[in-house]
Design a protein around this motif. Structure first.
Motif, PDB file in Angstrom:
ATOM      1  N   ASN A   1     -13.451   3.375   6.803  1.00  0.00           N
ATOM      2  CA  ASN A   1     -13.582   2.170   6.095  1.00  0.00           C
ATOM      3  C   ASN A   1     -12.035   1.644   5.670  1.00  0.00           C
ATOM      4  N   ILE A   2     -10.928   2.007   6.323  1.00  0.00           N
ATOM      5  CA  ILE A   2      -9.672   1.613   6.122  1.00  0.00           C
ATOM      6  C   ILE A   2      -8.924   0.988   7.084  1.00  0.00           C
TER       7      ILE A   2
ATOM      8  N   ILE B   1      -5.307   4.145  -1.215  1.00  0.00           N
ATOM      9  CA  ILE B   1      -6.227   3.337  -0.604  1.00  0.00           C
ATOM     10  C   ILE B   1      -7.249   4.493   0.169  1.00  0.00           C
ATOM     11  N   VAL B   2      -6.471   5.620   0.582  1.00  0.00           N
ATOM     12  CA  VAL B   2      -7.070   6.701   0.850  1.00  0.00           C
ATOM     13  C   VAL B   2      -8.282   7.349  -0.058  1.00  0.00           C
TER      14      VAL B   2
ATOM     15  N   VAL C   1      -4.323   8.001   6.792  1.00  0.00           N
ATOM     16  CA  VAL C   1      -5.751   7.423   7.109  1.00  0.00           C
ATOM     17  C   VAL C   1      -6.266   8.295   8.166  1.00  0.00           C
TER      18      VAL C   1
ATOM     19  N   ALA D   1     -10.930   4.727  -0.723  1.00  0.00           N
ATOM     20  CA  ALA D   1     -11.923   4.783   0.326  1.00  0.00           C
ATOM     21  C   ALA D   1     -12.873   6.107   0.531  1.00  0.00           C
TER      22      ALA D   1
ATOM     23  N   THR E   1       0.950  -1.331   0.036  1.00  0.00           N
ATOM     24  CA  THR E   1       0.043  -0.142   0.026  1.00  0.00           C
ATOM     25  C   THR E   1       0.886   1.306  -0.077  1.00  0.00           C
TER      26      THR E   1
ATOM     27  N   ASN F   1     -14.870  -1.758   2.211  1.00  0.00           N
ATOM     28  CA  ASN F   1     -13.766  -1.822   3.355  1.00  0.00           C
ATOM     29  C   ASN F   1     -12.508  -2.314   2.548  1.00  0.00           C
ATOM     30  N   PHE F   2     -11.732  -1.181   2.944  1.00  0.00           N
ATOM     31  CA  PHE F   2     -10.258  -1.459   2.274  1.00  0.00           C
ATOM     32  C   PHE F   2      -9.209  -1.736   3.374  1.00  0.00           C
TER      33      PHE F   2
ATOM     34  N   GLN G   1     -11.361   8.599   7.360  1.00  0.00           N
ATOM     35  CA  GLN G   1     -12.262   7.340   6.487  1.00  0.00           C
ATOM     36  C   GLN G   1     -12.132   6.438   7.777  1.00  0.00           C
TER      37      GLN G   1
END
Length: 214
Positions: free
Chosen positions: A89-90, A53-54, A82, A57, A47, A64-65, A87
């Motif tokens: 959902n990370i 990933i942010v 993050v 998300a 990552t 969901n990551f 967020q």
């Protein structure tokens, strides 16, 4: 590129166990409990500093990551991103991709991302490439039937190698782009490396593939 040691990293990880999950193998088959919902799980292997990933998300709040990164100095940078994003959902995991089956149960993951993986250009290092057959076996196990593997790189040699590897492993190539930004995909979220390379005019290669099974 060698990352600078961050002496505060251990303290950060101790305090932020809600972001970087300690003992992640304990959650194998139970990641829905960590997130508190049954939303699809998407995993990014490697990552990096967390921009991708942010961004994903934020774009897909009902997914969901989980980001996997081995380097402690890198994963704390991702965790800071993050944290700043807010967020929920990370989650992040400091782990080696070779241990994927310890982290996820069979058919637990909906989509898996490989972004700008180390190309390991020497033939003697082929087995370290994240698109080598042994890794594809891991991805096939944790992905749901028809789950997608999405691969991006700036390295043409690795991309060509990976297409051959995917095809030789009974995978169906849904999409192949030899110049992603020229193709203007409005849903594409860039990584830090992607921004750097594309700014130099370097083409970005991407493919989406699914495992076809026996």
């Amino acid at each position: 590129m060698r990352q600078r040691n961050k002496p505060w990293a251990d303290d950060f990880l101790r305090v932020n166990t809600h972001l970087v999950i300690p003992n992640p193998s304990e959650h194998n088959k139970r990641w829905s409990e960590v997130f508190g919902n049954d939303n699809p799980i998407h995993v990014e292997v490697g990552t990096g500093k967390g921009q991708f990933i942010v961004g994903m998300a934020k774009q897909y709040p009902h997914i969901n990551f989980i980001g996997i990164e081995l380097s402690k100095s890198v994963i704390v940078t991702a965790a800071e991103k993050v944290q700043e994003s807010g967020q929920e959902n990370i989650r992040l995991i400091q782990e080696n991709a070779e241990n994927l089956l310890e982290l996820f149960a069979e058919n637990e993951v909906s989509t898996l991302y490989l972004n700008f993986s180390d190309p390991w250009p020497k033939n003697k290092h082929e087995k370290r490439r994240l698109t080598f057959r042994k890794f594809l076996t891991l991805y096939e196990t944790v992905l749901k039937p028809n789950g997608e593997l999405i691969f991006k790189t700036d390295n043409r040699g690795l991309f060509e190698y990976s297409l051959v590897s995917f095809s030789g492993y009974r995978m169906f190539l849904q999409e192949v782009s030899l110049d992603l930004h020229k193709d203007h995909d409005p849903e594409n979220v860039m990584t830090e490396y992607e921004e750097k390379f594309s700014a130099k005019g370097q083409p970005i290669y991407r493919c989406k593939a699914v495992f076809q099974g026996e």
